[in-house]
Design a protein around this motif. Structure first.
Motif, mmCIF file in Angstrom:
data_model
loop_
_atom_site.group_PDB
_atom_site.id
_atom_site.type_symbol
_atom_site.label_atom_id
_atom_site.label_comp_id
_atom_site.label_asym_id
_atom_site.label_seq_id
_atom_site.Cartn_x
_atom_site.Cartn_y
_atom_site.Cartn_z
ATOM 1 N N THR A 1 8.384 1.368 -1.274
ATOM 2 C CA THR A 1 8.230 -0.086 -1.302
ATOM 3 C C THR A 1 9.554 -0.764 -1.620
ATOM 4 O OG1 THR A 1 5.892 -0.013 -1.895
ATOM 5 C CG2 THR A 1 7.105 -2.001 -2.514
ATOM 6 N N THR B 1 0.839 -1.196 0.000
ATOM 7 C CA THR B 1 0.000 0.000 0.000
ATOM 8 C C THR B 1 0.878 1.251 0.000
ATOM 9 O OG1 THR B 1 -0.138 0.055 2.415
ATOM 10 C CG2 THR B 1 -1.860 -1.177 1.242
ATOM 11 N N LEU B 2 2.187 1.060 -0.111
ATOM 12 C CA LEU B 2 3.147 2.162 -0.131
ATOM 13 C C LEU B 2 3.471 2.543 -1.570
ATOM 14 C CD1 LEU B 2 5.491 0.600 2.542
ATOM 15 C CD2 LEU B 2 3.993 2.568 2.905
ATOM 16 N N ASP B 3 4.046 3.741 -1.771
ATOM 17 C CA ASP B 3 4.423 4.119 -3.130
ATOM 18 C C ASP B 3 5.627 3.280 -3.581
ATOM 19 O OD1 ASP B 3 7.008 5.502 -2.732
ATOM 20 O OD2 ASP B 3 5.836 7.085 -1.796
ATOM 21 N N ALA B 4 5.912 3.302 -4.861
ATOM 22 C CA ALA B 4 6.908 2.416 -5.467
ATOM 23 C C ALA B 4 8.319 2.614 -4.903
ATOM 24 C CB ALA B 4 6.924 2.594 -6.984
#
Length: 115
Positions: free
Chosen positions: A41, A35-38
Motif C-alpha cells: 500500500t 485491500t493491500l498489505d501495508a
C-alpha cells in the motif's frame, strides 16, 4: 467521501476475481482505504501519486496553448507482464485517487476478453 459511498464504489471491484487489490488515497497520497498489505500500500500510494502528478503535467504541457479548455488526465492504465494498474485520479470531484491492481490475463474463464 462518506464511508458508505466509498464502500459502494469498491464493492464490485473487490468482488472481481481478477482484482488483486484496491487502494483509495487523497491527492497527497494519504491512504483512505486499501485491500493491500501495508508495505505494498505504501509503495503504490507514494509512487503512483508522484507518477500521476508527472503525467498530468506532461498532458498539460503537450496540450495546445490556445485550446479553449485545459486538458486533464481522467484515467491511466499501466500494464506489465506481472500486473495491470488502473488509476482514476479524479474520483469525487478531484479529491481522491482510485487504484485497482489486477491480474493482466486477458481471457476470462468463458474465453472472452475482459475490459
Amino acid at each position: 467521501m462518506a464511508s458508505l459511498e466509498l464502500e459502494e464504489i469498491l464493492k464490485p471491484l473487490i468482488a472481481n476475481p481478477h482484482v488483486l487489490g484496491v487502494l483509495v488515497a487523497n491527492k497527497e497520497g494519504s491512504v483512505i482505504k486499501t485491500t493491500l498489505d501495508a508495505v505494498i500500500t505504501k509503495l503504490y500510494a507514494d509512487k503512483l501519486t508522484k507518477y500521476l502528478e508527472m503525467t498530468q503535467k506532461m498532458i498539460q504541457e503537450i496540450d495546445e496553448p490556445d485550446a479553449p479548455q485545459k486538458n486533464e488526465l481522467t484515467f491511466l492504465r499501466i500494464r506489465s507482464k506481472k500486473h495491470e494498474i488502473m488509476i482514476s485520479p479524479d474520483v469525487t470531484e478531484h479529491k481522491y485517487m482510485l487504484m485497482v491492481l489486477q491480474n493482466p490475463e486477458r481471457k476470462t474463464e468463458s474465453g472472452k476478453d475482459r475490459i
